[in-house]
Design a protein around this motif. Sequence first.
Motif, PDB file in Angstrom:
ATOM      1  N   ASP A 431       0.810  -1.212   0.000  1.00 33.95           N
ATOM      2  CA  ASP A 431       0.000   0.000   0.000  1.00 33.95           C
ATOM      3  C   ASP A 431       0.848   1.269   0.000  1.00 33.95           C
ATOM      4  N   ASP A 432       2.157   1.154   0.342  1.00 30.07           N
ATOM      5  CA  ASP A 432       2.971   2.354   0.471  1.00 30.07           C
ATOM      6  C   ASP A 432       3.914   2.550  -0.703  1.00 30.07           C
ATOM      7  N   HIS A 433       3.776   1.740  -1.756  1.00 29.21           N
ATOM      8  CA  HIS A 433       4.603   1.899  -2.954  1.00 29.21           C
ATOM      9  C   HIS A 433       3.725   1.676  -4.178  1.00 29.21           C
ATOM     10  N   ASN A 434       4.134   2.290  -5.279  1.00 25.03           N
ATOM     11  CA  ASN A 434       3.516   1.917  -6.540  1.00 25.03           C
ATOM     12  C   ASN A 434       4.390   0.868  -7.219  1.00 25.03           C
ATOM     13  N   VAL A 435       3.882   0.292  -8.279  1.00 21.99           N
ATOM     14  CA  VAL A 435       4.586  -0.809  -8.926  1.00 21.99           C
ATOM     15  C   VAL A 435       5.932  -0.341  -9.478  1.00 21.99           C
ATOM     16  N   ARG A 436       5.996   0.901  -9.967  1.00 25.83           N
ATOM     17  CA  ARG A 436       7.259   1.389 -10.543  1.00 25.83           C
ATOM     18  C   ARG A 436       8.334   1.498  -9.461  1.00 25.83           C
ATOM     19  N   VAL A 437       7.973   2.025  -8.289  1.00 27.71           N
ATOM     20  CA  VAL A 437       8.941   2.116  -7.194  1.00 27.71           C
ATOM     21  C   VAL A 437       9.398   0.727  -6.782  1.00 27.71           C
ATOM     22  N   PHE A 438       8.473  -0.215  -6.739  1.00 24.67           N
ATOM     23  CA  PHE A 438       8.858  -1.580  -6.394  1.00 24.67           C
ATOM     24  C   PHE A 438       9.844  -2.146  -7.415  1.00 24.67           C
ATOM     25  N   GLN A 439       9.597  -1.912  -8.683  1.00 25.69           N
ATOM     26  CA  GLN A 439      10.482  -2.443  -9.715  1.00 25.69           C
ATOM     27  C   GLN A 439      11.883  -1.872  -9.589  1.00 25.69           C
ATOM     28  N   GLN A 440      12.010  -0.618  -9.157  1.00 25.61           N
ATOM     29  CA  GLN A 440      13.318   0.020  -9.065  1.00 25.61           C
ATOM     30  C   GLN A 440      14.067  -0.374  -7.798  1.00 25.61           C
ATOM     31  N   HIS A 441      13.349  -0.650  -6.704  1.00 26.51           N
ATOM     32  CA  HIS A 441      14.016  -0.806  -5.420  1.00 26.51           C
ATOM     33  C   HIS A 441      13.801  -2.170  -4.761  1.00 26.51           C
ATOM     34  N   TYR A 442      12.832  -2.952  -5.227  1.00 28.32           N
ATOM     35  CA  TYR A 442      12.550  -4.210  -4.551  1.00 28.32           C
ATOM     36  C   TYR A 442      12.600  -5.428  -5.470  1.00 28.32           C
ATOM     37  N   ALA A 443      12.331  -5.247  -6.758  1.00 25.91           N
ATOM     38  CA  ALA A 443      12.218  -6.400  -7.655  1.00 25.91           C
ATOM     39  C   ALA A 443      13.545  -7.097  -7.901  1.00 25.91           C
ATOM     40  N   HIS A 444      14.655  -6.448  -7.524  1.00 22.30           N
ATOM     41  CA  HIS A 444      15.965  -7.050  -7.741  1.00 22.30           C
ATOM     42  C   HIS A 444      16.301  -8.092  -6.692  1.00 22.30           C
ATOM     43  N   GLY A 445      15.559  -8.167  -5.603  1.00 19.37           N
ATOM     44  CA  GLY A 445      15.923  -9.016  -4.471  1.00 19.37           C
ATOM     45  C   GLY A 445      15.918 -10.494  -4.812  1.00 19.37           C
ATOM     46  N   THR A 446      16.674 -11.242  -4.027  1.00 14.39           N
ATOM     47  CA  THR A 446      16.771 -12.682  -4.254  1.00 14.39           C
ATOM     48  C   THR A 446      15.414 -13.348  -4.127  1.00 14.39           C
ATOM     49  N   THR A 447      14.648 -12.961  -3.105  1.00 13.77           N
ATOM     50  CA  THR A 447      13.338 -13.579  -2.912  1.00 13.77           C
ATOM     51  C   THR A 447      12.423 -13.301  -4.092  1.00 13.77           C
ATOM     52  N   ALA A 448      12.454 -12.068  -4.595  1.00 15.72           N
ATOM     53  CA  ALA A 448      11.621 -11.738  -5.754  1.00 15.72           C
ATOM     54  C   ALA A 448      12.031 -12.570  -6.959  1.00 15.72           C
ATOM     55  N   HIS A 449      13.336 -12.748  -7.144  1.00 15.92           N
ATOM     56  CA  HIS A 449      13.801 -13.566  -8.264  1.00 15.92           C
ATOM     57  C   HIS A 449      13.377 -15.023  -8.091  1.00 15.92           C
ATOM     58  N   VAL A 450      13.472 -15.528  -6.874  1.00 16.36           N
ATOM     59  CA  VAL A 450      13.082 -16.914  -6.629  1.00 16.36           C
ATOM     60  C   VAL A 450      11.591 -17.103  -6.873  1.00 16.36           C
ATOM     61  N   LEU A 451      10.787 -16.135  -6.405  1.00 18.74           N
ATOM     62  CA  LEU A 451       9.341 -16.235  -6.605  1.00 18.74           C
ATOM     63  C   LEU A 451       8.994 -16.132  -8.090  1.00 18.74           C
ATOM     64  N   ALA A 452       9.674 -15.232  -8.800  1.00 19.86           N
ATOM     65  CA  ALA A 452       9.419 -15.113 -10.235  1.00 19.86           C
ATOM     66  C   ALA A 452       9.809 -16.399 -10.959  1.00 19.86           C
ATOM     67  N   GLY A 453      10.954 -16.965 -10.565  1.00 16.16           N
ATOM     68  CA  GLY A 453      11.363 -18.228 -11.170  1.00 16.16           C
ATOM     69  C   GLY A 453      10.393 -19.350 -10.879  1.00 16.16           C
ATOM     70  N   ALA A 454       9.880 -19.377  -9.629  1.00 11.90           N
ATOM     71  CA  ALA A 454       8.911 -20.412  -9.288  1.00 11.90           C
ATOM     72  C   ALA A 454       7.622 -20.255 -10.090  1.00 11.90           C
ATOM     73  N   ALA A 455       7.192 -18.984 -10.275  1.00 10.88           N
ATOM     74  CA  ALA A 455       5.989 -18.754 -11.068  1.00 10.88           C
ATOM     75  C   ALA A 455       6.195 -19.212 -12.512  1.00 10.88           C
ATOM     76  N   MET A 456       7.375 -18.905 -13.059  1.00 10.71           N
ATOM     77  CA  MET A 456       7.667 -19.346 -14.426  1.00 10.71           C
ATOM     78  C   MET A 456       7.718 -20.867 -14.510  1.00 10.71           C
ATOM     79  N   ASN A 457       8.308 -21.489 -13.507  1.00  9.57           N
ATOM     80  CA  ASN A 457       8.381 -22.956 -13.517  1.00  9.57           C
ATOM     81  C   ASN A 457       6.995 -23.586 -13.449  1.00  9.57           C
ATOM     82  N   ARG A 458       6.125 -22.975 -12.625  1.00 10.89           N
ATOM     83  CA  ARG A 458       4.758 -23.508 -12.545  1.00 10.89           C
ATOM     84  C   ARG A 458       4.041 -23.382 -13.878  1.00 10.89           C
TER      85      ARG A 458
END
Length: 618
Positions: A431-458
């Motif tokens: 609720d305290d960020h928009n998607v663009r801010v998340f992409q710049q500051h949070y989407a690089h994280g290991t957990t985000a990458h792991v979750l994205a990879g898991a979604a792609m694998n599914r």
Amino acid sequence: MREIVFRQRERPVYARLDPSAFACSTLAGQLADLWVDYHRKNSLKTVHAYPTAIRSFATFLDVHLPSQGIDAAHARLEDESIDLPAMIHAWGQNLLTQYPEHSRRPWGLERALLALLNHGSERELAVSERVRRRVAAPPGVRKASGQVLDEFSNSERAVMRRTARDDVRALEGRLARGRELLAAGRDPRRHGWLELPNLIWAARHGLVDSGALSDNLLSRNWSAEVREFAESSGIWPGIGLMGCLYRMLFPREIDLHPFRVLLLLAMTDCTSEELHSLQVPDLEFSTEGVRIVQTKQRAQRIRADFHMAEPLDAMPEESGDKTYAGQGAWDVPGLLRRLVGVNVLTREVFDGEPWVFTAVESRQRVRMEAALAAFQDPGRRFTHWLEGHSGPERPFPQGVSRPHDIRRLRKTAKTTRVVALGGTLTDLAGDDHNVRVFQQHYAHGTTAHVLAGAAMNRAQSKVFAKITGTPTLVRPEDQTHLGDPEVAAALGVTPQQGIDLRDGELDMGVSNCKDPHNSPHSVPGKLCHVAPAMCMICDNAVVFVSQLPQQLLLFDHIQRMRDVLPPKSWHSVWGRQEATLKQIFAECADHVAAARRTIEEQALTLNLPLGMRTEYDR
């Protein structure tokens, strides 16, 4: 000497610059005057970048000007014999060699110097036109993207939370012991300085400082109780004893780190800056929870947030603090109640702003004072708290991943939240960020990458599960018995479906289908829309030898597509089907020649729907 004094978080901050420390003292003095004037005219909240830039530039000129045959002592802003833009460029290139690759420091220092020179040009100082044009342009050093912080691992997060809870219990136990000693203490000026309760009483009433201890409590005259207290605390006489006496009554900065850790892990919508700047009036407790007024200085934003209290029966058994006032011991309201509670005596004894994170520390190693915990002084940073729990037989035997930055806790909390919510982009943004801010500051994280990879694998697993099927080959001698219950059961169909297959009622072109309305490639209940393009990789497909001519024509069509489609596209659409057809031809090798003759004699053609040619053949 140029000096600026201003207040930051209600604490005086001093910034000084001595031009006489440099060979180019005249030029350094002119820049220092610009800094003082610029600060006052613009009411700056911070000043450290400007004097640092001046020192760095002046230090560089002290070496660079003599190499150019110029006396550094004669350097001035209005001296046109000095190519100041070239000096700024050379200084910027030199800064790049002094800092890491991803550091923004070179860009920031050059930007600060140019801002001061631009301010001077606006004041109509006697600077050359070349300098005016240069300072109006952006810095020559590129602004680095920066090395983005990653979150702590899940195992580190769990150990931090457990360790922080243990430290909070230890702090509350220590302060409770201090209050017991305080209740038993008396004025040491009348009853003596050799009893520990009296020393605690003196600390409570502001009688303990380095002078009082040295005058009244020599180390050779310590009582057994005081000596045991000193040895158990691992301190030295004098100043060390003063600090240890105060720590029995008041929390230090290092004692407040556990609260920061637990609150940042629990408050996903609160930054470390907002948490650090909280005051007691910003907290409004109720039976339902706590309302917090948060201030974010960088964004100049003030907002209120409400945190619900968890019921007692929802607290984990490991907490062991269910008797504490309030509904929850380790939720946000419970933690804030406990944090306010450990500083009740601090606010009674010391005057000052009612900061939630108030710590009592020695100032000038002479007396103890209460102030907002800065968490920046040596021995009091977040890294020191982590290192204090690192090593053999400690919570972190192998240490904690670096950098030891408190902002990583916020990212850890947000990624933990998204794991619980399902792992979508909007969940991580919150609720305290928009998607663009998340992409710049949070989407690089290991957990985000792991979750994205898991979604792609599914997603890929679902696709692969649909295209890994193979058709069933039925030889002519078995085709006539498909209506028999035993044969139909072996094929995986009902006797009626077996009869329909035998009679050609379920012919899809290049193969038959067990159930065209229950295809793995279509919505159940609807007729399969991908036949015959996907029949060769479908479990529902049933191939008769009599259909070999159409399959041979399909195989020829697939081979022609090699010359039409790019290799990657051809392999994704037709690769598996080619392999399946080759397997069928190998099993029916004695019928392939007859099928080829049938094609030639009857002039057969491949019947493919127009939609299939449009979708798959280009």
